[in-house]
Design a protein around this motif. Sequence first.
Motif, PDB file in Angstrom:
ATOM      1  N   GLU A   1     -11.768  -2.595   1.735  1.00 57.23           N
ATOM      2  CA  GLU A   1     -11.607  -1.865   0.487  1.00 57.23           C
ATOM      3  C   GLU A   1     -12.960  -1.644  -0.181  1.00 57.23           C
ATOM      4  O   GLU A   1     -13.901  -2.419   0.018  1.00 57.23           O
ATOM      5  CB  GLU A   1     -10.695  -2.635  -0.481  1.00 57.23           C
ATOM      6  N   ASP A   2     -13.053  -0.594  -0.967  1.00 63.01           N
ATOM      7  CA  ASP A   2     -14.264  -0.320  -1.741  1.00 63.01           C
ATOM      8  C   ASP A   2     -14.186  -1.056  -3.071  1.00 63.01           C
ATOM      9  O   ASP A   2     -13.150  -1.037  -3.744  1.00 63.01           O
ATOM     10  CB  ASP A   2     -14.418   1.184  -1.997  1.00 63.01           C
ATOM     11  N   SER A   3     -15.276  -1.706  -3.454  1.00 64.73           N
ATOM     12  CA  SER A   3     -15.313  -2.382  -4.745  1.00 64.73           C
ATOM     13  C   SER A   3     -16.126  -1.548  -5.727  1.00 64.73           C
ATOM     14  O   SER A   3     -16.959  -0.730  -5.332  1.00 64.73           O
ATOM     15  CB  SER A   3     -15.935  -3.781  -4.602  1.00 64.73           C
TER      16      SER A   3
ATOM     17  N   SER B   1     -11.148  -3.183  -7.076  1.00 62.00           N
ATOM     18  CA  SER B   1     -11.059  -3.035  -5.627  1.00 62.00           C
ATOM     19  C   SER B   1      -9.979  -2.008  -5.342  1.00 62.00           C
ATOM     20  O   SER B   1      -8.871  -2.092  -5.886  1.00 62.00           O
ATOM     21  CB  SER B   1     -10.701  -4.374  -4.967  1.00 62.00           C
ATOM     22  N   GLY B   2     -10.332  -1.011  -4.535  1.00 62.99           N
ATOM     23  CA  GLY B   2      -9.385   0.068  -4.284  1.00 62.99           C
ATOM     24  C   GLY B   2      -9.030   0.829  -5.537  1.00 62.99           C
ATOM     25  O   GLY B   2      -7.945   1.395  -5.639  1.00 62.99           O
TER      26      GLY B   2
ATOM     27  N   GLY C   1       0.791  -1.220   0.000  1.00 64.60           N
ATOM     28  CA  GLY C   1       0.000   0.000   0.000  1.00 64.60           C
ATOM     29  C   GLY C   1       0.823   1.269   0.000  1.00 64.60           C
ATOM     30  O   GLY C   1       0.298   2.348  -0.294  1.00 64.60           O
TER      31      GLY C   1
ATOM     32  N   ALA D   1     -13.973  -7.883  -0.897  1.00 67.15           N
ATOM     33  CA  ALA D   1     -13.341  -6.562  -0.837  1.00 67.15           C
ATOM     34  C   ALA D   1     -13.723  -5.847   0.458  1.00 67.15           C
ATOM     35  O   ALA D   1     -12.872  -5.231   1.123  1.00 67.15           O
ATOM     36  CB  ALA D   1     -13.753  -5.727  -2.044  1.00 67.15           C
ATOM     37  N   LYS D   2     -14.984  -5.936   0.827  1.00 71.37           N
ATOM     38  CA  LYS D   2     -15.454  -5.298   2.065  1.00 71.37           C
ATOM     39  C   LYS D   2     -14.742  -5.874   3.288  1.00 71.37           C
ATOM     40  O   LYS D   2     -14.381  -5.148   4.215  1.00 71.37           O
ATOM     41  CB  LYS D   2     -16.966  -5.474   2.196  1.00 71.37           C
TER      42      LYS D   2
ATOM     43  N   LYS E   1      -1.362   3.153 -10.528  1.00 70.71           N
ATOM     44  CA  LYS E   1      -2.739   3.611 -10.525  1.00 70.71           C
ATOM     45  C   LYS E   1      -2.762   4.949 -11.252  1.00 70.71           C
ATOM     46  O   LYS E   1      -2.090   5.896 -10.824  1.00 70.71           O
ATOM     47  CB  LYS E   1      -3.267   3.760  -9.095  1.00 70.71           C
TER      48      LYS E   1
ATOM     49  N   ARG F   1     -11.805  -6.923   3.398  1.00 67.60           N
ATOM     50  CA  ARG F   1     -10.433  -6.392   3.429  1.00 67.60           C
ATOM     51  C   ARG F   1     -10.405  -4.900   3.739  1.00 67.60           C
ATOM     52  O   ARG F   1      -9.341  -4.294   3.801  1.00 67.60           O
ATOM     53  CB  ARG F   1      -9.745  -6.609   2.067  1.00 67.60           C
TER      54      ARG F   1
END
Length: 248
Positions: free
Chosen positions: A101-103, A140-141, A35, A96-97, A71, A99
Motif C-alpha cells: 500500500e502507498d502511505s 495508508s491506501g 478491499g 505500509a510498503k 472513503k 502490505r
Amino acid sequence: MHNSLAAKPEDSTPLYQQLARNLRSHIHDGSLKAGNTLPSERALTAMTGMSRITVRKGIDELIREGLLFRKQGSGTFVAKRIEAPVSELSSFSDDAKARGEDSAVIWIIKTYALPTEDEANALGIPASIEVVRLGRVRLSGGEPLAIEHAVVPAKFLPDLSAVKGSLYEALTANGAKPVSGTQRIRAALATPTEAGILCIEEKAEILRIERSSKSEDGEILEYTRSAYRGDRYDFVSQLVVGAGGNPR
C-alpha cells in the motif's frame, strides 16, 4: 447476494439490523472480501426494498464494528485487519510498503521547540536542549489510520525539510539510524478530536502507543506517542519458550 440481503417478513428484528447481519455474514464467509467495494446505497435500496435511511443505518453499524469503512468520493469498502509486528523496529511507511500500500502524511506540526519536562525525561536530555516537534496523520491506501506526535533532539534532524514521509529514513540519512527501541501499547477511547481526524466514532476503540528508539551507540533518537485505529490494527508478536522452562 441479491436475495440473501433482503429482509425476512417473519423476522421481527429491525430492518437495518437484518441488513447489517446479512452483510456481516457475507464478509465472514468470504463472499465480500477485504478491499471489495460495497454496492452503493442506491443499489442496496433497490436490491433489498429498504429505504435509503435504513440502508445507511445498517452500513453505519458495520462501520462502527470496523468491518466496513467509507472513503470520501470513492464509496464504502470491506475493511482489512492490519497485522503489525511488535517485535520489529519498523516505520509506518515500511509497514505500509510491506502490505503493498502507498502511505501518505498530513502534517499537523513540524517545528523546532523546547521539550516539556516529560519529553526531556523520555529523551534523556536537559529541558533546555532544542527538539524537533512533529505531529502528523498517517494514511495508508488513502485512509487515515494513525495520529503520531514525535519529539527528536534537534541535532539529529538539523534540516526540517528532509523530514517527509518516514522519520526513520530521515534519521538514517543524517547518520542516526534507529537500531533498537521499546514501545508500550494500551487500549483507550478516541477523543472527539481524534475521532474527527481518524474518521471514526467518538469513543471508538484506539490503541495508544508510546515508543522510543535508540542509535547503535545507545543515544535516544525519538519519543513518539501515537493513536492507532483499534478497528483496523492487530499488533502481533511471536512467542518462544523461555530458556528456563516449558510452555504451560
